[in-house]
Motif scaffolding. Structure first.
Motif, mmCIF file in Angstrom:
data_model
loop_
_atom_site.group_PDB
_atom_site.id
_atom_site.type_symbol
_atom_site.label_atom_id
_atom_site.label_comp_id
_atom_site.label_asym_id
_atom_site.label_seq_id
_atom_site.Cartn_x
_atom_site.Cartn_y
_atom_site.Cartn_z
ATOM 1 N N HIS A 45 0.854 -1.192 0.000
ATOM 2 C CA HIS A 45 0.000 0.000 0.000
ATOM 3 C C HIS A 45 0.890 1.242 0.000
ATOM 4 N N ASP A 46 1.336 1.628 -1.196
ATOM 5 C CA ASP A 46 2.267 2.744 -1.275
ATOM 6 C C ASP A 46 1.581 4.072 -1.547
ATOM 7 N N GLU A 47 0.268 4.060 -1.576
ATOM 8 C CA GLU A 47 -0.491 5.302 -1.717
ATOM 9 C C GLU A 47 -1.924 5.064 -1.240
ATOM 10 N N ASP A 48 -2.549 6.136 -0.761
ATOM 11 C CA ASP A 48 -3.972 6.076 -0.428
ATOM 12 C C ASP A 48 -4.775 6.269 -1.707
ATOM 13 N N ARG A 49 -5.855 5.525 -1.840
ATOM 14 C CA ARG A 49 -6.704 5.628 -3.028
ATOM 15 C C ARG A 49 -8.144 5.919 -2.615
ATOM 16 N N LEU A 50 -8.933 6.311 -3.580
ATOM 17 C CA LEU A 50 -10.358 6.548 -3.341
ATOM 18 C C LEU A 50 -11.158 5.400 -3.937
ATOM 19 N N ASP A 51 -11.888 4.691 -3.092
ATOM 20 C CA ASP A 51 -12.782 3.626 -3.555
ATOM 21 C C ASP A 51 -14.128 4.228 -3.909
ATOM 22 N N LEU A 52 -14.631 3.890 -5.097
ATOM 23 C CA LEU A 52 -15.978 4.321 -5.452
ATOM 24 C C LEU A 52 -16.677 3.229 -6.244
ATOM 25 N N HIS A 53 -18.000 3.222 -6.143
ATOM 26 C CA HIS A 53 -18.829 2.190 -6.752
ATOM 27 C C HIS A 53 -18.814 2.325 -8.278
ATOM 28 N N PRO A 54 -18.894 1.200 -9.004
ATOM 29 C CA PRO A 54 -18.872 1.269 -10.468
ATOM 30 C C PRO A 54 -19.915 2.229 -11.050
ATOM 31 N N HIS A 55 -21.099 2.297 -10.423
ATOM 32 C CA HIS A 55 -22.130 3.197 -10.947
ATOM 33 C C HIS A 55 -21.686 4.652 -10.825
ATOM 34 N N GLY A 101 -23.170 5.898 -3.999
ATOM 35 C CA GLY A 101 -23.339 7.125 -3.226
ATOM 36 C C GLY A 101 -22.344 7.287 -2.100
ATOM 37 N N VAL A 102 -21.503 6.241 -1.857
ATOM 38 C CA VAL A 102 -20.500 6.285 -0.784
ATOM 39 C C VAL A 102 -19.113 6.103 -1.400
ATOM 40 N N VAL A 103 -18.152 6.917 -0.973
ATOM 41 C CA VAL A 103 -16.760 6.742 -1.365
ATOM 42 C C VAL A 103 -15.933 6.571 -0.099
ATOM 43 N N TYR A 104 -14.741 5.976 -0.258
ATOM 44 C CA TYR A 104 -13.961 5.579 0.918
ATOM 45 C C TYR A 104 -12.479 5.767 0.623
ATOM 46 N N THR A 105 -11.739 6.207 1.635
ATOM 47 C CA THR A 105 -10.290 6.259 1.494
ATOM 48 C C THR A 105 -9.622 5.989 2.829
ATOM 49 N N THR A 106 -8.322 5.669 2.743
ATOM 50 C CA THR A 106 -7.476 5.521 3.924
ATOM 51 C C THR A 106 -6.696 6.825 4.126
ATOM 52 N N PHE A 107 -5.906 6.914 5.198
ATOM 53 C CA PHE A 107 -5.234 8.173 5.544
ATOM 54 C C PHE A 107 -3.810 7.910 6.017
ATOM 55 N N HIS A 108 -3.140 6.929 5.419
ATOM 56 C CA HIS A 108 -1.837 6.493 5.905
ATOM 57 C C HIS A 108 -0.673 7.309 5.340
#
Length: 955
Positions: free
Chosen positions: A838-848, A883-890
């Motif tokens: 995990h060399d970078e934080d990414r934004l997870d988002l739903h395919p729709h 409608g929800v997105v997610y990320t880490t903060f490392h």
């Protein structure tokens, strides 16, 4: 015959059995009595009769494949395997005679015939079970040679950064496969082929890095040869001695043996005697300890007048005096309340205690706070209000007696992986699972899980969800009225019951708000309430909300209403984030509470501290962290001492935090590295890692574990010594010779710790507080007979929607969390090989959501909120809801907290990290904040290097 107590440094071959029924038998003419279900091998081992073995080890169920452990039993034919043979009354066992010796030698000869004879150069030389067993059975010759088929040319897999897999040395004992299944629960390894073609394979003939392996190390630990071997052993050789200590990552509090060569840590081996982990580990605790000796470590104190000046390396004495003079000058100019301190949840109990003592006794105010403010402060408030104690109720092992496990806003397999593995084991045994989370977490994908219910609620609707669950319990008569009437305050219960049974709290009425179907909520409520034992586990997805405290009280209400308190297998269990979050709270880090949660306004409690500390204490609560920031910007708060906490990266509203730090006239940071907060500092004091100090940590189950020093402090001082020196320089005398003396003072002043001492912990292994005259060996399960407040109190939990709403401009909800390989702000794990995962934080988002915005995998996307903007790469996944997105903060440059809002919990100011309305769109460059961050980061590193180079030149 009396059997000696369990020795954690010995391998008994098979697991212990718990049974009140005892069985008497005879082994080699010696009588022994053991619990029913015990194996012959373990019974013999308890007599110090060590039967040879290769496939058996006592953290795995018996397998019986190697046949090396064959014995003779009077009245039975053949030579049964002692690992799979269960004791019987009157059994007479022979473990040694010529027939058995010949049999074992022949078996070992077959193993060695397909094994490299490179013992002198093998990295396992000196610590190899195959080598040991060859010696134990007296093997002196191998008759079969290497002319026939063999596996000696198998290619070694070097893909994992921490260990190698050399299949040429594999004896196919299946211990690694079974450890992955039974202990870790990942099922990443398998035996492929049959007979001579049998081989261990990660997933389907993949290398380790491409497989489902999570690098917990269970397979490495289980391997009896050098097939699976740590690269550190290959490079440095076998360790010479070991010291048992406690991991400094998450709140599980795993015990490890630091295996050493001199002052160098060669490897960390999970300690079988650890009551929190029982010999298991995760990738962080097992392998990611290299940060302690990383080249980025701050090794000398530094000072500067301005944050645009180069750092100057100085002596400890000069740095301490510089800091003390600055703080005293600020108080003379701006008043007593113009300075404060922030304690660390990464440091020991003793060190945290000294920081809050420094603030109260030397600074003369209560301006002390801790990172628990931004994670679990609602736990303290909510559980104190309902049950009378600010901590979880159970041991981790308690989950093994749960029939239903309700997980709310937590991701145990990533954030608390060793406990996550234990939970998965219980789920494989048949416990039912309910998960309330906006994401489809990995726990729901547990192999062999028989029953799971996912309640995919919308972020910010926790209280609505818990109220609807409680509504079903009350209106369908699922309460445990016997428990309620005996253990709870009936006035508060009746008031709550009238509130909760109102139709506006029904699942149907709240369905649109929570996003969870009414039928799913009703089914979950019935599952939990009807279970013989229902256990609730929750994390930051509960507390980091504007109604975090309300939600914790709602969880407590539900547990009390159903009688799920006061025995094993039940309870309310907060999963604490950092290694000593519980301890930092216990030690009085909050501005309104002295150690042991004793309010500063309580004259009796405060009087005891005044007498021991020899100084008058302020009876008014001090500033919380958010108040410190606001007061700094307004010009009233000017000096801050921060030990082991990176508020510039971890706290919400990054730009607001940075503005506050720039406003300070003196910022003192004590840490291992030049972290984001230290870049704004005027004094930089080297911190000491957990490997360089003595003390204690308190984990999420209130377990106090010893931290033991294994190497000298890199900069010459442990953290507690630095705080002590600063207090003395401020004019308040502090004198301790060892952290054990600090613990003795804690025990003297804290009612729940009066029975705690280093000596007592060493005797018992660990202690769960309360530990006092009423509970002399600690308290594994809380509230067995009563609550500290007498009767449990139900609280009315009105749902109040967060101010953070989606609109056409900000149509998505951002929530945040952690990932397995990285840890918190990443200061430690980013300086290890964990970076490869995990060399970078990414934004997870739903395919729709990605499709309607024209976003593809790996696209750079701007995430814009009402507070700011940052840019991350996109990862498209159906693990998040539409409608929800997610990320880490490392990673600090990700700027996750640039976009979080200033909303916080109504009772504790815990930030609402989990609900931020955002818009996401494709972009081509970093955000303005990220560009400024990169420039400032480059400048501060240049100023650090200049100071260090000048010091070398002057030397």
């Amino acid at each position: 015959m009396k059997v000696e107590r369990f020795n954690p440094n010995k391998d008994y071959g098979t697991p212990a059995r718990l049974s009140e029924k005892l069985v008497a038998l005879e082994i080699d003419g010696v009588e022994i009595t053991v619990p029913e279900g015990t194996s012959v091998m373990r019974a013999a081992s308890l007599l110090d009769i060590n039967i040879p073995k290769l496939c058996a080890t006592d953290n795995l169920e018996s397998f019986g494949s190697c046949r090396l452990c064959a014995v003779q039993i009077e009245g039975r034919r053949g030579y049964p395997a002692s690992c799979t043979t269960v004791v019987e009354a009157g059994m007479k066992v022979t473990t040694q005679n010529k027939k058995l010796a010949d049999l074992r030698r022949n078996i070992m000869e077959l193993y060695i015939s397909d094994h490299p004879l490179d013992c002198l150069t093998c990295p396992a030389n000196g610590n190899c079970e195959l080598q040991d067993m060859a010696g134990a059975v007296g093997l002196r010759d191998v008759r079969y040679g290497y002319a026939g088929e063999n596996h000696l040319d198998a290619v070694t897999d070097h893909s994992n950064p921490y260990f190698d897999f050399d299949p040429s040395k594999c004896i196919v004992c299946s211990r690694c496969v079974r450890a992955c299944e039974e202990v870790q629960g990942t099922f990443a390894l398998t035996i492929q082929g049959r007979g001579f073609e049998s081989k261990v394979s990660p997933s389907q003939n993949q290398d380790f890095m491409d497989s489902e392996c999570v690098s917990c190390g269970a397979c490495v630990q289980a391997c009896p040869t050098s097939t699976l071997m740590e690269k550190s052993i290959v490079e440095w050789g076998q360790p010479e001695h070991s010291v048992v200590t406690t991991c400094a990552y998450c709140g599980v509090g795993c015990s490890f043996k630091a295996e050493m060569k001199g002052d160098q840590v060669i490897r960390m081996v999970p300690y079988k005697g650890g009551d929190a982990n029982h010999g298991h580990s995760c990738v962080k605790g097992r392998f990611a300890f290299g940060y302690a000796t990383h080249k980025d470590r701050i090794k000398a104190p530094m000072i500067r007048e301005s944050i645009t000046d180069a750092w100057q390396e100085v002596s400890w004495e000069e740095a301490i005096q510089f800091a003390a003079d600055k703080l005293k000058g600020i108080q003379q100019k701006y008043g007593r309340n113009s300075i404060g301190g922030i304690t660390s949840s990464r440091c020991t109990n003793e060190e945290t205690y000294l920081v809050q003592k420094l603030v109260r006794a030397a600074f003369g105010n209560n301006n002390t706070d801790t990172c628990a403010r931004v994670c679990h402060s609602p736990t303290g408030y909510g559980l104190k209000m309902t049950m009378g104690e600010s901590a979880g109720t159970q041991t981790f092992d308690s989950v093994m007696k749960a029939d239903v496990i309700l997980v709310i806003g937590a991701n145990p397999t990533d954030a608390h992986p060793v406990f996550g593995s234990l939970m998965r084991r219980r789920l494989r045994e048949g416990a039912k699972l309910i998960v309330a989370d906006p994401r489809h977490i990995d726990l729901l994908a547990t192999p062999h899980l028989k029953s799971a219910q996912h309640l995919p609620l919308k972020p910010g609707t926790n209280v609505a969800l818990i109220n609807s669950l409680a509504h079903v319990v009350v209106t369908e008569g699922l309460e445990d009225m016997a428990f309620v009437e005996k253990r709870c305050d009936m006035e508060s219960y009746n008031k709550w019951r009238e509130f909760i049974k109102d139709p506006r709290h029904s699942p149907e009425a709240l369905e649109e708000i929570t996003g969870v179907s009414a039928e799913a909520i009703r089914q979950a409520a019935r599952t939990y309430a009807n279970a013989p034992n229902g256990a609730i586990y929750y994390g930051l997805g509960v507390t980091e909300h504007s109604q975090g405290s309300t939600m914790v009280m709602g969880i407590a209400n539900l547990a009390m209403a159903t009688g799920n308190i006061g025995r094993e297998g039940v309870g309310v269990n907060p999963l604490r984030g950092q290694n000593n979050v519980q301890g930092s709270c216990d030690m009085g880090s909050f501005p309104h509470e002295l150690p042991g949660y004793q309010h500063v306004s309580d004259n009796v409690s405060r009087g005891r501290f005044e007498q021991v500390w020899g100084v008058q204490l302020d009876n008014e609560p001090g500033l919380r962290i958010p108040n410190m920031f606001d007061s700094a910007i307004s010009g009233e708060f000017k000096g801050l001492y921060v030990q082991g906490e990176d508020i510039a990266q971890s706290d919400p509203g990054t730009q607001h935090v940075e503005s506050a730090l720039r406003s300070l006239e003196c910022l003192i940071v004590q840490d291992l590295f030049l972290n984001e907060t230290a870049k704004f500092a005027h004094v930089l004091l080297p911190g000491s890692s957990f490997l360089e100090k003595d003390g204690t940590f308190t984990n999420a189950e209130r377990r106090i574990n010893r931290v033991r020093k294994v190497m000298p402090a890199l900069a010459g001082k442990e953290d507690w010594e630095v705080t002590m020196d600063l207090a003395n320089a401020m004019g308040y005398p502090m004198h301790y010779n060892h952290p054990s003396e600090i613990m003795d003072e804690i025990a003297q002043l804290t009612p729940t710790f009066t029975g705690v001492s280093f000596k007592r912990i060493d005797e018992l292994g660990s202690i769960q507080w309360p530990c006092n005259d009423d509970y002399p060996i600690g308290t594994p399960t809380m509230h067995v007979d009563d609550f500290p407040i007498g009767k449990g109190r139900f609280s009315v939990t009105e749902f109040v929607a967060t101010d953070e709403r989606t609109t056409s401009r900000f149509p998505l909800l951002l929530t945040t969390g952690r990932i397995l390989s990285q840890y918190n702000v990443g200061a430690q794990t980013r300086r290890t090989q964990n970076q490869v995962w995990h060399d970078e934080d990414r934004l997870d988002l739903h395919p729709h959501d990605a499709e309607v915005r024209g976003i593809k995998e790996n696209d750079w996307v701007g995430i814009t909120s009402r507070a700011g903007q940052t840019v991350l790469r996109a990862r498209i996944t159906d693990k998040v809801l539409p409608g929800v997105v997610y990320t880490t903060f490392h990673h600090p440059g990700s700027g996750a907290n640039v976009i979080t809002t200033d909303n916080s919990d109504w009772a504790t100011n815990c930030p609402e990290y989990k609900v931020t309305a955002v818009q996401v769109e494709r972009v081509s460059q970093p955000s303005e904040w990220q560009q400024n961050f990169q420039s400032f980061d480059a400048l501060q590193l240049k100023l650090l290097n200049a100071g260090q180079e000048n010091s070398v030149g002057n030397a």
